[in-house]
Design an enzyme around this catalytic site. Structure first.
Site, PDB file in Angstrom:
ATOM      1  N   ASP A 165      -9.288  -6.042 -14.035  1.00 24.98           N
ATOM      2  CA  ASP A 165      -8.794  -4.733 -14.465  1.00 24.98           C
ATOM      3  C   ASP A 165      -8.343  -3.902 -13.266  1.00 24.98           C
ATOM      4  O   ASP A 165      -8.240  -4.404 -12.140  1.00 24.98           O
ATOM      5  CB  ASP A 165      -9.870  -4.004 -15.277  1.00 24.98           C
ATOM      6  CG  ASP A 165     -11.165  -3.779 -14.497  1.00 24.98           C
ATOM      7  OD1 ASP A 165     -11.201  -4.034 -13.265  1.00 24.98           O
ATOM      8  OD2 ASP A 165     -12.159  -3.340 -15.100  1.00 24.98           O
ATOM      9  N   GLU A 168     -10.586  -4.211 -10.383  1.00 21.35           N
ATOM     10  CA  GLU A 168     -10.781  -5.556  -9.854  1.00 21.35           C
ATOM     11  C   GLU A 168     -12.146  -6.112 -10.230  1.00 21.35           C
ATOM     12  O   GLU A 168     -12.872  -6.667  -9.426  1.00 21.35           O
ATOM     13  CB  GLU A 168     -10.517  -5.553  -8.339  1.00 21.35           C
ATOM     14  CG  GLU A 168      -9.025  -5.358  -8.115  1.00 21.35           C
ATOM     15  CD  GLU A 168      -8.633  -4.663  -6.822  1.00 21.35           C
ATOM     16  OE1 GLU A 168      -9.510  -4.096  -6.155  1.00 21.35           O
ATOM     17  OE2 GLU A 168      -7.441  -4.683  -6.514  1.00 21.35           O
ATOM     18  N   GLU A 324     -11.271   8.468  -2.158  1.00 23.09           N
ATOM     19  CA  GLU A 324     -11.198   7.655  -3.370  1.00 23.09           C
ATOM     20  C   GLU A 324     -12.169   8.192  -4.407  1.00 23.09           C
ATOM     21  O   GLU A 324     -11.835   8.312  -5.585  1.00 23.09           O
ATOM     22  CB  GLU A 324     -11.531   6.203  -3.036  1.00 23.09           C
ATOM     23  CG  GLU A 324     -11.400   5.244  -4.198  1.00 23.09           C
ATOM     24  CD  GLU A 324     -11.562   3.804  -3.765  1.00 23.09           C
ATOM     25  OE1 GLU A 324     -10.639   3.004  -4.009  1.00 23.09           O
ATOM     26  OE2 GLU A 324     -12.613   3.471  -3.169  1.00 23.09           O
TER      27      GLU A 324
END
Length: 368
Positions: A165, A168, A324
């Site tokens: 996905d 990962e 992130e």
């Protein structure tokens, strides 16, 4: 800390300059310039959303260069694509390690180190972002016809295969966000005239089949699910409402999906990937918060979209770099040290985060 309009304007200007300055001369965007596991690679998925973000903010040449890089990579690996398509047609599909990877070196080569590479979503996303860019700026799409045809053939042959996905993970499943990216890319290619004849017909038929699968197997209790047969949620699902527009914003499933994401994955303004997330302890992601904001804006909730923008902007450090994920409100803090030992501190800056902030800010401004 971004706390006012002037600070936000400075962050947005910095985001544009950062992305353009870090773009490789060949057009590739690094996912993160210094993070150990990402350094030196460009993802089709991340790169497509990055290109869409800078395109929406007026960096036309930068986005165009990325799409030219995509076309170069696809041409370089056309024999692999043809082998995939031929094997699928013969009923003997190739193994995952023989499929196209999620990421490439800046020169378009395959990586030499192990990665969780077989991911289909990026190939749909780059087509969608290309068409968005060309329509936004009045650019002729025809130079990308050959690359689009290769991509459509690849996706039509393999769209329903299990693969990793966005995160990962979970390679044994068919992921709803992946299907959404494929659907958006196929429709964009057909609508823009990048494919025609039998190829366009196959792409349209595949889009119809994806819509049916999403309705029959990818929806539970009125909302989209993480993968087929799994009732869990994923923060990436907001993207199917906006900007990908796979779901009509006023549809019950779109509303139900956003309601569920807000209820189960959003905490104090920021959005988690999924409830069982343990990556760096499972923090909240600025880019997912921006996706939710874009979807909220699409359904008419401008105030909620602005709150999403403000939360994402507030995650920037004093150097105006966006991470992130943030380390407050971790879902399982016991896993944080494991990832710190493995890869170092959280990826900062993450260009995808900066790009999604740009995209959401532009959309909010355009709805004033």
């Amino acid at each position: 800390m971004v706390s006012n309009t002037a600070d936000l304007d400075a962050l947005l200007a910095h985001s544009r300059e950062l992305i353009v300055s870090l773009q490789d001369e060949g057009g590739a965007y690094p996912a993160s310039p210094t993070f150990s596991a990402y350094k030196g690679y460009c993802w089709f998925r991340d790169g497509a959303f990055i290109a869409d973000g800078v395109s929406s903010s007026g960096e036309v040449a930068s986005a165009t260069a990325f799409f030219e890089w995509c076309a170069m990579v696809l041409d370089k690996h056309r024999d692999r694509i043809r082998a995939v398509v031929a094997a699928a047609a013969a009923g003997t599909p190739l193994s995952g390690d023989q499929m196209l990877p999620a990421r490439y070196t800046f020169t378009g080569e395959l990586g030499e180190d192990y990665w969780w590479d077989f991911q289909l979503d990026g190939y749909g996303t780059w087509l969608w972002a290309l068409v968005e860019h060309c329509e936004r700026h009045g650019i002729d799409v025809s130079p990308w016809r050959d690359a689009a045809e290769l991509t459509v053939d690849y996706l039509v042959s393999s769209w329903d295969r299990p693969c990793f996905d966005w995160w990962e993970e979970n390679s044994a499943h068919v992921h709803v966000s992946t299907l959404g990216c494929i659907a958006a890319g196929l429709s964009a290619a057909v609508d823009a005239g990048l494919v025609d004849g039998d190829r366009a017909a196959r792409a349209s038929e595949t889009r119809t089949r994806i819509d049916r699968v999403l309705a029959d197997e990818g929806t539970v209790d009125g909302h989209l699910t993480k993968w087929l047969g799994n009732p869990a949620l994923d923060g990436s699902l907001s993207a199917l409402v906006a900007p990908l527009r796979v779901l009509d914003a006023d549809s019950p499933v779109a509303i139900g999906t956003l309601t569920a994401v807000e209820r189960e994955l959003a905490v104090d303004g920021g959005v988690h990937r999924f409830r069982a997330d343990t990556f760096y302890g499972g923090g909240r992601w600025p880019l997912l918060t921006c996706f939710l904001g874009l979807a909220q804006l699409a359904v008419g909730d401008r105030e909620a979209a602005r709150r999403a923008l403000d939360w994402a902007a507030a995650t920037a450090g004093n150097d105006l770099m966006l991470p992130e994920q943030v380390e407050e409100h971790l879902l399982d803090e016991s896993f944080r040290q494991e990832w710190l030992d493995r890869w170092g501190t959280v990826a900062t800056p993450l260009l995808w985060s900066h790009a999604m902030l740009l995209r959401l800010a532009v959309e909010i401004e355009e709805t004033r």
